[in-house]
Design a protein around this motif. Structure first.
Motif, short mmCIF file in Angstrom:
data_model
loop_
_atom_site.label_atom_id
_atom_site.label_comp_id
_atom_site.label_asym_id
_atom_site.label_seq_id
_atom_site.Cartn_x
_atom_site.Cartn_y
_atom_site.Cartn_z
N TYR A 1 2.16 -14.15 11.86
CA TYR A 1 2.18 -14.39 10.41
C TYR A 1 2.39 -15.88 10.18
CZ TYR A 1 4.29 -14.65 5.73
OH TYR A 1 4.60 -14.98 4.43
N PRO B 1 1.85 -16.44 3.33
CA PRO B 1 1.25 -15.40 2.49
C PRO B 1 -0.27 -15.38 2.57
CG PRO B 1 3.06 -16.42 1.33
CD PRO B 1 2.87 -17.22 2.59
N GLY B 2 -0.80 -14.25 3.00
CA GLY B 2 -2.24 -14.07 3.10
C GLY B 2 -2.87 -14.58 4.37
N GLN C 1 1.25 -5.31 6.36
CA GLN C 1 0.61 -5.94 5.21
C GLN C 1 1.63 -6.42 4.19
OE1 GLN C 1 -2.27 -6.98 4.90
NE2 GLN C 1 -3.86 -5.63 5.63
N HIS C 2 2.73 -5.69 4.05
CA HIS C 2 3.76 -6.16 3.11
C HIS C 2 4.23 -7.56 3.51
CE1 HIS C 2 4.02 -2.37 1.04
NE2 HIS C 2 4.43 -1.72 2.11
N ARG D 1 1.41 -10.24 2.97
CA ARG D 1 1.24 -10.60 1.55
C ARG D 1 2.35 -11.52 1.06
NH1 ARG D 1 0.54 -4.64 0.59
NH2 ARG D 1 -1.69 -4.20 0.78
N ARG E 1 5.52 -10.52 0.83
CA ARG E 1 6.41 -9.68 0.03
C ARG E 1 7.71 -9.33 0.76
NH1 ARG E 1 4.09 -7.49 -4.51
NH2 ARG E 1 6.27 -6.97 -4.93
N GLU F 1 5.38 -1.52 -3.26
CA GLU F 1 4.33 -2.22 -3.99
C GLU F 1 3.50 -1.26 -4.84
OE1 GLU F 1 2.28 -5.74 -2.40
OE2 GLU F 1 3.23 -5.26 -0.48
N GLU G 1 1.78 -3.84 -11.22
CA GLU G 1 2.78 -3.39 -10.26
C GLU G 1 3.99 -2.82 -11.00
OE1 GLU G 1 5.47 -5.31 -6.73
OE2 GLU G 1 3.33 -5.81 -6.80
N TYR H 1 -7.08 -7.62 9.04
CA TYR H 1 -6.02 -7.67 8.03
C TYR H 1 -6.61 -7.84 6.63
CZ TYR H 1 -1.64 -7.66 10.68
OH TYR H 1 -0.56 -7.29 11.43
N ASP I 1 -6.42 -5.08 3.66
CA ASP I 1 -5.72 -5.45 2.44
C ASP I 1 -6.58 -5.22 1.19
OD1 ASP I 1 -3.31 -6.53 1.24
OD2 ASP I 1 -4.48 -8.31 0.76
N SER I 2 -7.89 -5.23 1.37
CA SER I 2 -8.79 -5.02 0.24
C SER I 2 -8.89 -3.54 -0.14
CB SER I 2 -10.19 -5.55 0.56
OG SER I 2 -10.85 -4.70 1.49
#
Length: 404
Positions: free
Chosen positions: A9, A12-13, A60-61, A64, A66, A274, A285, A384, A388-389
């Motif tokens: 990681y 973010p993203g 994914q959390h 993102r 998060r 989320e 959200e 990823y 995520d999409s």
């Protein structure tokens, strides 16, 4: 000594494949490692050559942004591998064994482990009960989206596949034993699913699909799966589930169209913190939406299994309460209906042996159910992004080209 590459990681993203140290039978300092764990000796562990490692919605959390995950944290808690080095204190696991790794790291010695609560082992994370590979606040054990990884307490943690050739033939099914299949099944079990139950599963991602498969294995008469993404709902229908599109409104009316009544016997939250609103609020959200709607649709005296992830630190939370995991729940509804709730990490070792037997006996095809899609390690960042999409896929990373 072999080199080692892994998915990390970055921010973010963003994730990237980078060179990391080859693992040792000792926990080294690094991103996210609890200082009290640095230098921890693991002669009870093994080094695995990773055969498969999966991208999880929980990853994914972090990706993102998060969670409070640090930069350069090596990701990956869904691991299947071949033993290439055995620690001095390992008695039963042997070099060359092919094994599944429960995502919970457990010592096998503490009170919780002895009671089967391996998701909240007391000895592997100085910060709190419970640990996992490659995850924020989980002790700093290095993730397995890599070529090689260290697994501690190997005799206790590893699930050995007795027939290597058979295991490799079914590896895209067996790779799901490290997390999502037991986790989804745990959601169904803790929701009280039994023969004839009607079941509502919120979320048609891989864990939601696994929960639906688990409910079917337990004998549910009808399984209804809800989501906002049509491709994921189509995946649920492909395994014989009814579906609810919550972008069209709250689920009660759609459930009533299927069952004749607006309630189910058992419900599972496979969405987590989320969550988004329903109907006109579907793009917004609203982290308590799923939990509150499950209380509405579960019949009095029923139960709700909550394998969906909730955190205590969310920098992207919609308000100050959500940033610390405090949600506005209608507990009055839950109390009035005498509902039961089960949260927390799935204790994978409670289920993985039985589910392995079901896979090997061709009683279940979980890889087909979750649309397992195999990619090489270098394609992990693209995997990823696609996941995520909202892609109706479960990405399986194959670092060494071992998947047929």
């Amino acid at each position: 000594m072999a080199s080692n590459r892994a998915v990390a990681y970055i921010g973010p993203g963003t994730v990237e494949v980078q060179e990391i140290p080859y693992p040792k039978l000792e926990l080294q300092d690094g991103p996210g490692v609890n200082p009290a764990n640095v230098g921890r000796k693991c002669e009870h562990g093994v080094i695995l050559k990773v055969v498969t490692t999966n991208i999880c919605g929980s990853d994914q959390h972090m990706v993102r942004g998060r969670t409070t995950a640090p930069e350069n944290l090596v990701l990956g808690h869904e691991i299947t591998g071949e033993v290439v080095e055995v620690g001095r204190d390992v008695e039963f696991i042997k070099q060359g064994d092919l094994c599944s790794v429960p995502f919970n790291i457990a010592c096998g010695r503490c009170r919780n482990c002895k009671e089967g609560k391996t998701g909240i082992c007391l000895n592997v994370n100085p910060a709190r009960p419970g640990a996992a590979y490659g995850y924020v606040d989980m002790g700093g054990w290095v993730g397995g989206q890599a070529e090689y990884v260290m697994v501690p307490y190997a005799d206790w943690n590893l699930l050995w596949f007795p027939d290597r050739d058979q295991a490799l033939e079914k590896i895209t099914d067996l790779t799901m034993l490290s997390d999502i299949f037991p986790t989804g099944f745990h959601g169904a079990v803790t929701a009280g699913v039994k023969p004839g139950s009607t079941v509502y599963v919120a979320g048609a991602g891989p864990v939601g699909i696994a929960a639906a498969v688990g409910a079917q294995l337990l004998g549910a008469s009808v399984v209804i799966v809800a989501d906002l993404v049509e491709s994921r709902l189509a995946q649920a229908r492909s395994i014989g589930c009814e579906t609810v599109d919550v972008s069209k409104g709250s689920p009660q009316d759609q459930i009533e169209q299927v069952l004749g009544v607006p309630e189910v016997d058992a419900a599972v939250d496979a969405v987590g913190f989320e969550a988004r609103g329903h109907g006109a609020d579907a793009g917004t959200e609203a982290p308590a939406t799923v939990l509150n709607s499950l209380m509405d649709v579960t019949a009095a005296g029923g139960a709700i299994g909550i394998p969906g992830l909730y955190v205590t630190g969310d920098p992207g939370g919609v308000d100050e309460a959500a940033k610390v995991g405090a949600l506005s729940l209608s507990m009055g509804t839950g109390w009035a209906k005498s509902l039961s709730f089960t949260t927390g990490q799935c204790p994978v070792m409670r289920y993985n042996l039985g589910l392995m037997k079901a896979i090997l006996a061709d009683r279940v095809q979980i890889a087909k159910a979750v649309n397992a899609t195999v990619i090489p390690l270098d394609e992990a960042p693209a995997g990823y992004a696609d996941f995520d999409s909202g892609a109706a896929k479960k990405y399986v990373i194959d670092p060494h080209g071992m998947v047929a």
